[in-house]
Design a protein around this motif. Sequence first.
Motif, PDB file in Angstrom:
ATOM      1  N   SER A 253     -17.427  58.100  14.342  1.00  4.93           N
ATOM      2  CA  SER A 253     -17.372  58.422  16.006  1.00  4.93           C
ATOM      3  C   SER A 253     -16.612  57.607  17.605  1.00  4.93           C
ATOM      4  CB  SER A 253     -18.913  57.900  16.824  1.00  4.93           C
ATOM      5  OG  SER A 253     -18.986  56.330  16.790  1.00  4.93           O
ATOM      6  N   GLY A 254     -15.490  57.433  15.967  1.00  5.12           N
ATOM      7  CA  GLY A 254     -14.301  56.518  16.660  1.00  5.12           C
ATOM      8  C   GLY A 254     -14.544  55.489  17.581  1.00  5.12           C
ATOM      9  N   GLN A 255     -15.674  54.857  17.302  1.00  2.00           N
ATOM     10  CA  GLN A 255     -15.711  53.516  18.273  1.00  2.00           C
ATOM     11  C   GLN A 255     -15.237  52.454  17.625  1.00  2.00           C
ATOM     12  OE1 GLN A 255     -16.411  53.912  21.664  1.00  2.00           O
ATOM     13  NE2 GLN A 255     -17.123  55.585  21.840  1.00  2.00           N
ATOM     14  N   TRP A 256     -14.074  51.918  17.978  1.00  2.00           N
ATOM     15  CA  TRP A 256     -13.703  50.799  17.101  1.00  2.00           C
ATOM     16  C   TRP A 256     -13.778  49.249  18.127  1.00  2.00           C
ATOM     17  CZ3 TRP A 256     -13.385  50.714  11.870  1.00  2.00           C
ATOM     18  CH2 TRP A 256     -12.998  52.297  11.113  1.00  2.00           C
ATOM     19  N   PHE A 257     -13.919  48.600  17.881  1.00  2.00           N
ATOM     20  CA  PHE A 257     -14.523  47.407  18.795  1.00  2.00           C
ATOM     21  C   PHE A 257     -13.878  45.733  18.452  1.00  2.00           C
ATOM     22  CE2 PHE A 257     -18.002  49.714  19.695  1.00  2.00           C
ATOM     23  CZ  PHE A 257     -18.460  50.276  20.427  1.00  2.00           C
TER      24      PHE A 257
END
Length: 340
Positions: A253-257
Amino acid sequence: MVASLSGWLQLRHTSRQLHSRLAPFSTSHASPSPSSSSLPQSTPSPSQSQEKERGAFSKLLLFLPGAITFGLGTWQLFRRQEKIEMLDYRRQRLEMEPVTCTRNNMASSESLEFRRIVCEGDFDEKKSVFVGPRSRSISGVTENGYYVITPLIPRETAPDGVQTPVLVNRGWVPRGWRDKVVSGEEDLDKPSTSSVASNTGDEKTASWWNVWSKKPTSPKAKEIVVPPPVKVVGVIRGSEKPSMFVPPNDPDSGQWFFVDVPMIARACGLPENSIYAEEIEDEHTAGAKNPYPIPKDVNTLIRYSVMPQDHLNYTATWYTLSAAVTFMAVKRIKTKKVRL
């Protein structure tokens, strides 16, 4: 006289008889029984011994908070010394000469952490990764944004440049800037290879007149203009160690924390052992046309969220708390003794 003597003798005889009759009753009440005299008088009961053990254990529990807080204060002193040594190590590494990012000296990236490097190549903007949210304070105002990590692709025609792809953290961008890039409303400022018409040609070559003209066009009328490679001055870093409250990354989903170098490299189609460098401010970034991304300041790379001075303050706090709870425990024990 004889009569008085006989009366005295009779009275004496009567008193002896009465004494002999009352003697068993007086001896039975005065003499202790053999069974009661045989028992020891100083032997404590089991309940009394248990109460003494409980009292000693409760006293130890009163001093437990003081011992724990004292240990925490001592641990802060050890952490302070470790931070001082690590800060000195980082400063020494940053003061060393920059490393040219070539294939030979990039074989062992772990030994080059906190070394400055110089890389040249072209950014592959389509594979950029946004890590965040990350806040930044601008003129006292806190604004949320992201870090932009983009692969730097080498040019084979530049033997002195980078020979392996490098993941470059180009700096911080605001949330709105990132949303426009993701939605496709705005492209990143990137150098690209384009063809332009030569200024030496006739104006007719740029119009429809060239189609009907019998004058042959020269093969040198157009030339390819290649922009210079992008030069990056950065510092080699490793993956971040997130806390338990940071959610895991979701590449789908392109979520990089947080920065996970092997995972980001796989998402960008690069080897997992790719070099990860954070770009720093220098004369090249100072003359950039676009205000974003904002590279990191080199001084922020040698800082911790908790500095040695903070550990010293924590030590004083823990020791003060230890002294307070220990004093309360001693006062509590003295109060019990006075009541007894």
